[in-house]
Design an enzyme around this catalytic site. Structure first.
Site, PDB file in Angstrom:
ATOM      1  N   ASP A  58      56.819 -30.164  -9.094  1.00 36.98           N
ATOM      2  CA  ASP A  58      56.207 -29.717 -10.357  1.00 36.98           C
ATOM      3  C   ASP A  58      55.617 -28.313 -10.239  1.00 36.98           C
ATOM      4  OD1 ASP A  58      54.163 -30.377  -8.710  1.00 36.98           O
ATOM      5  OD2 ASP A  58      53.006 -31.497 -10.193  1.00 36.98           O
TER       6      ASP A  58
ATOM      7  N   HIS B 181      74.916 -10.330  -0.114  1.00 37.40           N
ATOM      8  CA  HIS B 181      73.627 -10.821  -0.603  1.00 37.40           C
ATOM      9  C   HIS B 181      72.824 -11.484   0.510  1.00 37.40           C
ATOM     10  CE1 HIS B 181      75.251 -10.760  -4.982  1.00 37.40           C
ATOM     11  NE2 HIS B 181      74.899  -9.578  -4.544  1.00 37.40           N
TER      12      HIS B 181
ATOM     13  N   ASP C 170      68.578  -2.976   0.605  1.00 40.64           N
ATOM     14  CA  ASP C 170      68.878  -2.961  -0.828  1.00 40.64           C
ATOM     15  C   ASP C 170      67.680  -3.604  -1.510  1.00 40.64           C
ATOM     16  OD1 ASP C 170      69.795  -3.318  -3.413  1.00 40.64           O
ATOM     17  OD2 ASP C 170      71.736  -4.149  -2.827  1.00 40.64           O
TER      18      ASP C 170
ATOM     19  N   ASP D  26      66.930  -0.170  -8.476  1.00 36.03           N
ATOM     20  CA  ASP D  26      67.875  -0.841  -7.572  1.00 36.03           C
ATOM     21  C   ASP D  26      68.427   0.218  -6.614  1.00 36.03           C
ATOM     22  OD1 ASP D  26      69.847  -2.365  -6.411  1.00 36.03           O
ATOM     23  OD2 ASP D  26      70.962  -2.757  -8.255  1.00 36.03           O
TER      24      ASP D  26
ATOM     25  N   HIS E 199      83.369  -5.095  -3.919  1.00 36.63           N
ATOM     26  CA  HIS E 199      82.579  -5.158  -5.158  1.00 36.63           C
ATOM     27  C   HIS E 199      82.809  -3.914  -6.006  1.00 36.63           C
ATOM     28  CE1 HIS E 199      79.528  -2.367  -3.515  1.00 36.63           C
ATOM     29  NE2 HIS E 199      79.556  -3.067  -2.394  1.00 36.63           N
TER      30      HIS E 199
ATOM     31  N   HIS F  43      76.740  -0.979 -11.939  1.00 40.55           N
ATOM     32  CA  HIS F  43      76.445  -1.867 -13.068  1.00 40.55           C
ATOM     33  C   HIS F  43      75.352  -1.203 -13.892  1.00 40.55           C
ATOM     34  CE1 HIS F  43      72.828  -3.080 -10.804  1.00 40.55           C
ATOM     35  NE2 HIS F  43      73.612  -3.157  -9.754  1.00 40.55           N
TER      36      HIS F  43
ATOM     37  N   HIS G 193      71.315  -6.471 -13.523  1.00 40.95           N
ATOM     38  CA  HIS G 193      72.706  -6.334 -13.978  1.00 40.95           C
ATOM     39  C   HIS G 193      72.591  -6.369 -15.496  1.00 40.95           C
ATOM     40  CE1 HIS G 193      74.432  -7.942  -9.923  1.00 40.95           C
ATOM     41  NE2 HIS G 193      73.754  -6.825  -9.803  1.00 40.95           N
TER      42      HIS G 193
ATOM     43  N   GLU H 207      76.997   2.535  -6.338  1.00 37.02           N
ATOM     44  CA  GLU H 207      76.727   1.890  -5.062  1.00 37.02           C
ATOM     45  C   GLU H 207      77.976   1.511  -4.264  1.00 37.02           C
ATOM     46  OE1 GLU H 207      75.238  -2.198  -5.506  1.00 37.02           O
ATOM     47  OE2 GLU H 207      75.017  -1.826  -7.640  1.00 37.02           O
TER      48      GLU H 207
ATOM     49  N   TYR I 235      82.374  -2.384   4.409  1.00 38.82           N
ATOM     50  CA  TYR I 235      81.870  -3.492   5.232  1.00 38.82           C
ATOM     51  C   TYR I 235      82.981  -3.917   6.171  1.00 38.82           C
ATOM     52  CZ  TYR I 235      79.088  -3.207   1.027  1.00 38.82           C
ATOM     53  OH  TYR I 235      78.343  -2.722  -0.013  1.00 38.82           O
TER      54      TYR I 235
ATOM     55  N   ARG J 150      76.136   0.709   2.630  1.00 44.16           N
ATOM     56  CA  ARG J 150      76.145   0.871   1.166  1.00 44.16           C
ATOM     57  C   ARG J 150      75.092   1.920   0.835  1.00 44.16           C
ATOM     58  NH1 ARG J 150      75.851  -3.971  -0.140  1.00 44.16           N
ATOM     59  NH2 ARG J 150      73.679  -4.394  -0.653  1.00 44.16           N
TER      60      ARG J 150
ATOM     61  N   GLU K 229      73.162   3.361  -2.659  1.00 40.39           N
ATOM     62  CA  GLU K 229      73.028   3.051  -4.091  1.00 40.39           C
ATOM     63  C   GLU K 229      71.913   3.863  -4.734  1.00 40.39           C
ATOM     64  OE1 GLU K 229      71.822  -1.037  -4.869  1.00 40.39           O
ATOM     65  OE2 GLU K 229      72.536  -0.886  -6.931  1.00 40.39           O
TER      66      GLU K 229
HETATM   67  N1  GLY Z   1      71.002  -5.758  -5.320  1.00 42.29           N
HETATM   68  C1  GLY Z   1      71.774  -6.098  -6.416  1.00 42.29           C
HETATM   69  C2  GLY Z   1      72.767  -5.081  -6.700  1.00 42.29           C
HETATM   70  O1  GLY Z   1      72.797  -4.058  -6.072  1.00 42.29           O
HETATM   71  O2  GLY Z   1      73.553  -5.229  -7.592  1.00 42.29           O
HETATM   72 MN    MN Z   2      72.994  -2.698  -7.753  1.00 44.85          MN
HETATM   73 MN    MN Z   3      71.216  -3.101  -5.066  1.00 44.85          MN
END
Ligand code: GLY
Ligand code: MN
Ligand code: MN
Length: 433
Positions: free
Chosen positions: A35, A239, A256, A267, A346, A350, A357, A380, A384, A408, A410
């Protein structure tokens, strides 16, 4: 955010929905376990139109209604319940503070809602996660459909508000950009602090703590999404959020992390060597990703198709991987057949805003979506090289010296009238050796 801004948004939406009525439901409370509930986070559409930040609420926009064009249903004041779950604004104060023409207790929804729907030609409502409320709305609609023949009036369709509302959210106003700049600036400070702090022997979660400490210290609500602090091969998990490993000299550290400030998000990703010095392989990969990111950012210009950002990044990455012998073959064929995907799986960006997002389309069927001033996108790209990479037919085996490298980079980029502005430029990304 000033009330006038919310009012302008509602007026703009009402001008677009004509004879329709729009209904927005607050976000449901989410259960963490048993709860215990997560901190409440308002639905972004609801918040965008009202600034009202409580659960168990409904907002109705009825542009054709003679008296009440903006109606709120909210939880009434209840001192006993508020003692447990926090203060409520209540019916009286909500009218004053949120500029509604009328506010009702949520318990009166069934009784009061029909008058705001019965003259509409359609109901704008997104069938959403709150199944109970979907049922409520459908029940009201069915009752109105039943009396349609007698009245010759009433809503004959339920329409998703997204195609009218989300293009509005996609182009940020000056007031929104002010908040996004703050969110960006806090995340910039957090990344710079993390970089100072990170060194061999520290744990990923300690770096995470430094970042999130900075977020709260500077007034952010908290992380915009679970912070990723990924050393070594953990960076190859997109992730990765366990953040449990110890940093080692020789590893790269991919961070990130971004924050939410008054619901607006930042982000940022940066990748750097724990020791301060890249290995030759790490540097080679980093240089490709950086070049891909810079070239992709250079595509951000009003009128340019959104897809050009990704296409540019992919080409630079494929060229780089071909040069290093990690891919082989014809560049156009590799791109067309997506043979780069084991290394770059990816998209390059975004939309960013009230949601990390964020809402808004990237493409209109076959027609590209062209960038407009006021839109904010992340950029971004990454590469990898997972130690578990499967051999691809016709492609070279990967020498283990490349294994576990994940990079990466970004940034959050605003489309301006003349080009772009990088909101997160305060975190260094050039290679200093
Ligand atoms: N950390 C989420 C993204 O970069 O989309
Ligand atoms: Mn992002
Ligand atoms: Mn990110």
């Amino acid at each position: 955010m000033h009330q006038a801004e919310y009012s302008q948004r509602r007026e703009a939406l009402m001008a677009k929905i004509g004879k329709g009525s729009a209904v927005f439901r607050s976000a449901p409370m989410a259960v963490m376990h048993n709860d215990v509930e997560y901190t409440f986070r308002q639905d972004s559409d609801f918040y965008y139109l009202t600034g009202f930040n409580e659960p168990e609420a409904v907002a109705v926009l009825a542009p054709h209604h003679e008296e009440h064009r903006f109606v709120l249903f909210v939880q009434p004041k209840d001192l006993e319940k508020e003692t447990w779950a926090g203060y409520r604004i209540g019916v009286e104060a909500a009218k004053e503070r949120f500029g509604a023409d009328i506010v009702y207790p949520i318990a009166e929804l069934d009784e009061k809602l029909p008058q705001y729907l019965e003259k509409a030609d359609r109901i704008y409502y997104r069938l959403g996660r709150d199944k109970g409320f979907n049922e409520t709305l459908l029940k009201h609609w069915q009752k109105l459909l039943a009396v349609y023949p007698k009245k010759g009036m009433g809503p004959t369709a339920i329409e998703d508000p997204a195609p009218v509302l989300h293009p509005m959210r996609q182009v940020k106003t000056a007031a929104e950009l002010e908040l996004m700049r703050i969110a960006a600036s806090i995340a910039v400070d957090a990344h710079n602090r993390a970089r100072e702090f990170a060194r061999s022997g520290r744990y990923e979660y300690e770096v995470q703590a430094e970042i999130e400490h900075t977020f709260r210290l500077q007034g952010a609500i908290g992380p915009a999404y679970p912070s990723i602090v990924a050393s070594g091969a953990n960076a190859c998990v997109l992730h990765y959020t366990e953040n449990t490993c110890q940093l080692q000299d020789g590893d790269l550290l991919l961070i990130d992390a971004g924050c939410a400030y008054e619901y607006y998000n930042s982000d940022i990703t940066r990748t750097f060597p724990v020791s301060g010095k890249f290995t030759a392989e790490q540097k080679a990969i980093y240089e490709i990703v950086l070049e891909a990111q810079l070239r992709a950012i250079a595509q951000v210009h009003p009128g340019n198709p959104y897809s050009q950002i990704h296409d540019t990044a992919v080409r630079v990455i494929v060229e780089g991987l071909l040069d290093l012998g990690l891919l082989q073959g014809n560049i156009d064929e590799i791109i067309k057949e997506e043979k780069y995907k084991p290394f770059y799986m990816h998209r390059t960006g975004h939309w960013l805003g009230l949601d990390v997002h964020d809402v808004g389309v990237y493409q209109h069927g076959e027609t590209p979506h062209n960038l407009e001033p006021g839109q904010v996108t992340t950029i971004e790209p990454g590469i990898y090289i997972s130690p578990y990479l499967k051999p691809v037919e016709g492609q070279p085996d990967i020498d283990p010296r490349w294994h576990g490298i994940g990079v990466r980079i970004e940034d959050d980029v605003l489309v301006t009238s003349t080009g772009s502005e990088i909101l997160t430029a305060g975190v260094p990304k050039a290679i200093y050796l």
